[in-house]
Scaffold this motif. Structure first.
Motif, short mmCIF file in Angstrom:
data_model
loop_
_atom_site.label_atom_id
_atom_site.label_comp_id
_atom_site.label_asym_id
_atom_site.label_seq_id
_atom_site.Cartn_x
_atom_site.Cartn_y
_atom_site.Cartn_z
N GLU A 118 0.84 -1.26 0.15
CA GLU A 118 0.04 -0.03 -0.09
C GLU A 118 0.80 1.38 0.23
O GLU A 118 0.58 2.30 -0.68
CB GLU A 118 -0.98 0.05 1.11
CG GLU A 118 -1.80 1.22 1.41
CD GLU A 118 -3.37 1.00 1.53
OE1 GLU A 118 -3.82 -0.34 1.18
OE2 GLU A 118 -3.98 2.01 2.17
N VAL A 122 1.24 4.43 -2.75
CA VAL A 122 1.01 5.78 -2.51
C VAL A 122 2.35 6.32 -2.91
O VAL A 122 2.49 7.32 -3.57
CB VAL A 122 1.07 5.94 -0.90
CG1 VAL A 122 1.22 7.45 -0.86
CG2 VAL A 122 -0.44 5.35 -0.58
N THR A 138 -2.45 8.36 1.65
CA THR A 138 -2.92 7.22 2.18
C THR A 138 -4.13 6.81 1.20
O THR A 138 -4.89 7.66 0.72
CB THR A 138 -3.70 7.21 3.58
OG1 THR A 138 -4.08 6.13 4.22
CG2 THR A 138 -4.82 8.19 3.83
N PHE A 139 -4.51 5.36 1.17
CA PHE A 139 -5.80 4.97 0.45
C PHE A 139 -6.92 5.30 1.30
O PHE A 139 -7.15 5.17 2.53
CB PHE A 139 -5.47 3.40 0.46
CG PHE A 139 -4.98 3.25 -1.30
CD1 PHE A 139 -3.66 3.38 -1.26
CD2 PHE A 139 -5.67 3.03 -2.45
CE1 PHE A 139 -2.83 3.10 -2.54
CE2 PHE A 139 -4.94 2.90 -3.58
CZ PHE A 139 -3.62 3.06 -3.71
N ALA A 146 -11.15 11.00 0.62
CA ALA A 146 -9.91 11.58 0.25
C ALA A 146 -10.10 13.17 0.68
O ALA A 146 -9.27 13.84 1.07
CB ALA A 146 -9.68 11.36 -1.11
N VAL A 307 -7.31 7.92 -3.17
CA VAL A 307 -6.19 8.33 -2.53
C VAL A 307 -5.97 9.78 -2.02
O VAL A 307 -6.24 10.55 -2.97
CB VAL A 307 -4.84 7.89 -3.33
CG1 VAL A 307 -3.45 8.36 -2.54
CG2 VAL A 307 -4.73 6.59 -3.87
N SER A 342 -4.74 8.07 8.76
CA SER A 342 -5.95 7.80 8.07
C SER A 342 -7.43 8.03 8.95
O SER A 342 -7.12 8.00 10.13
CB SER A 342 -5.99 6.39 7.32
OG SER A 342 -7.24 5.84 7.20
N SER A 351 -5.44 -1.08 -2.29
CA SER A 351 -4.33 -0.79 -3.07
C SER A 351 -3.78 -1.78 -4.23
O SER A 351 -3.02 -1.76 -5.12
CB SER A 351 -3.21 -0.26 -2.33
OG SER A 351 -2.66 -1.34 -1.24
#
Ligand SMILES: Cc1ncc(COP(=O)(O)O)c(C=O)c1O
Length: 473
Positions: A118, A122, A138-139, A146, A307, A342, A351
């Motif tokens: 992940e 990113v 971060t996802f 987001a 993202v 997050s 991801s």
């Protein structure tokens, strides 16, 4: 039947489902988007929770058939729709793998390699942004989360005390800015962060649907004079309605002058950074303090994948870090657990699908995918520009085309009614999907190339359908 199916049953069910999915995918290039208008249903279900179970093979087959037969097919090549794509097949497989392994991405200790994948994904995206310094991200579940995260970063960075003590501790009203064409997730963010939706100043756009920089600056000055505390401008790279990209260097200059956080909502258009030939359409994105990019839009990922990235890595911890005594610590230096950067705690591995698609197809596949869609949209826009019945309603920047009927003397309401009638005709047989919307308050018909299956055949078909519908209104 318990959940612990034996190997033979698992294999039989899985193989059958893969075969059904494959049949579906093989038919996609010519599959209608939906049933013809007069046959459309909104599928009734038998509304009771079953007490006992039933045969898995039969039921899986049954529900697959129903979902296909009664469904709205976003992945269809004739879907000129909103920003939902045809998923890359290896991404579909990745989803199955993720569901089976179920890594808990909250903490590194329970997802070792998965977390590393992940973070690597990113990093790859951030490197394409071209930030000169450090960055992180971060996802998320999508662009909504987001954008919300980015607004939280902006707030936490400008007013560090607000994370602990709330916005009331700021002592004046924090305000933020976006264009009248920006996505409603920015309004939601302002509300959910406790600023109030009215703290968001929607700045008018110019006739290219981009934020009017003079009015933006004037509003910032006015707010300052009124004792408010401006802290953020959320620019858009690829608006939902027309694909307009705000003047990002222009917004950056204003943010610099007024010491404001610059966010770029590139949920859709930000993906242009994956194509060397087209990254200029989002020129200035690298000046942003934070960026939203949704792989489930232009990068052909199934839902869900968003993202948020930032060139202020420390701001992620500032906004989101908490501590918990109940997680085992990995001995040695402190590791970066995802939950500290997050809004989420338990989290899915969103991801793997993108990482795997990049590993298997390479970035070059995105270069080609993006280029092809730009070319198809340009071809269509050129046709509109030369048409006797339609004209371009807004400049085409990304693969979204806004058109309107050439018919002088109509009121906006009359024009909208005609556009709706045309769209109804074009979509009546279910083979293709377009929509109407308002751009800067004006009625338009909107089409977008979003499926990698869409080619000239579907564009020509749409042209014929539009021409016929326009003759009949
Ligand atoms: C410009 C823009 N930003 C944000 C979003 C929200 O993204 P999501 O639907 O992934 O939450 C959208 C959705 O279409 C969008 O068009």
């Amino acid at each position: 039947m318990g959940f612990d199916l034996d190997s033979e049953t698992r294999r039989q069910l899985g193989h059958r489902l893969i075969d059904r999915i494959d049949e579906y995918l093989s038919g996609l290039p010519s599959r209608p988007v939906q049933l013809p208008l007069d046959q459309r249903t909104f599928g009734d279900l038998q509304n009771q929770m079953p007490e006992a179970g039933q045969d898995a093979a039969i039921f899986l087959d049954h529900i697959t058939t129903r979902l296909i037969d009664e469904g709205f097919h976003v992945p269809s090549a004739g879907y000129f729709g909103l920003m939902n794509c045809t998923p890359a097949y290896v991404a579909v497989l990745a989803e199955m793998l993720v569901a089976a392994l179920n890594p808990q991405l909250a903490t590194l200790s329970r997802s070792q390699l998965a977390s590393k994948i992940e973070r690597e994904t990113v990093r790859w995206i951030g490197e394409r942004v071209g930030w000169p310094g450090p960055f992180d991200g971060t996802f998320t579940s999508g662009g909504n989360e987001a954008n919300f995260s980015a607004m939280a970063l902006a707030l936490a960075t400008h007013f560090p005390g607000s994370v602990e003590d709330g916005v009331a501790s700021i002592g004046a009203r924090p305000v933020l800015y976006t264009s009248s064409e920006a996505h409603h997730s920015i309004d939601k963010s302002a509300g959910l962060l406790g600023l109030g939706r009215s703290a968001l100043r929607r700045i008018p756009v110019d006739d290219t649907a981009r934020i009017d920089l003079n009015q933006l600056e004037a509003q910032i000055q006015q707010d300052r004079a009124a004792g408010h505390k401006p802290f953020c401008v959320a620019a858009t790279a690829g608006t939902t309605n027309s694909g307009a990209v705000d003047d990002l260097p222009g917004v950056a200059a204003i943010c610099k002058r007024h010491n404001l956080w610059m966010h770029v909502d590139g949920a859709y258009g930000g993906a242009a950074i994956f194509a060397d030939r087209h990254r200029d359409v989002v020129k200035g994105i690298e000046l942003a303090d934070s960026i939203t990019i949704d792989p489930h839009k232009w990068l052909a990922m199934p839902f869900a994948a968003g993202v948020v990235l930032t060139s202020h890595p420390e701001s992620l911890r500032q906004a989101f870090a908490v501590s918990t005594p109940y997680m085992p610590r990995i001995p040695g230096p402190e590791v970066l657990d995802n939950f500290k950067v997050s809004t989420q705690w338990s989290r899915r591995m969103n991801s793997l699908k993108l990482w795997l698609t990049l590993q298997i197809h390479g970035r070059q596949a995105y270069e080609d995918h993006i280029h092809r869609q730009m070319e198809l949209a340009r071809y269509f826009a050129d046709w509109i520009a030369g048409s006797e019945r339609f004209e371009l309603a807004a400049p085409q920047t990304l693969p979204i085309v806004n058109l309107r009927i050439r018919w002088p003397g109509l009121t906006e309401a009359e024009r909208h009614a005609i556009h709706e009638a045309i769209v109804l005709e074009v979509t009546r047989d279910g083979r293709r999907w377009i929509s109407t919307t308002l751009v800067n308050g004006k009625s338009v018909i909107r089409m977008m190339v979003i499926s990698y299956l869409t080619g000239h055949r579907q564009i020509e078909d749409l042209i014929i359908a539009l021409t016929t519908a326009a003759k009949n209104v």
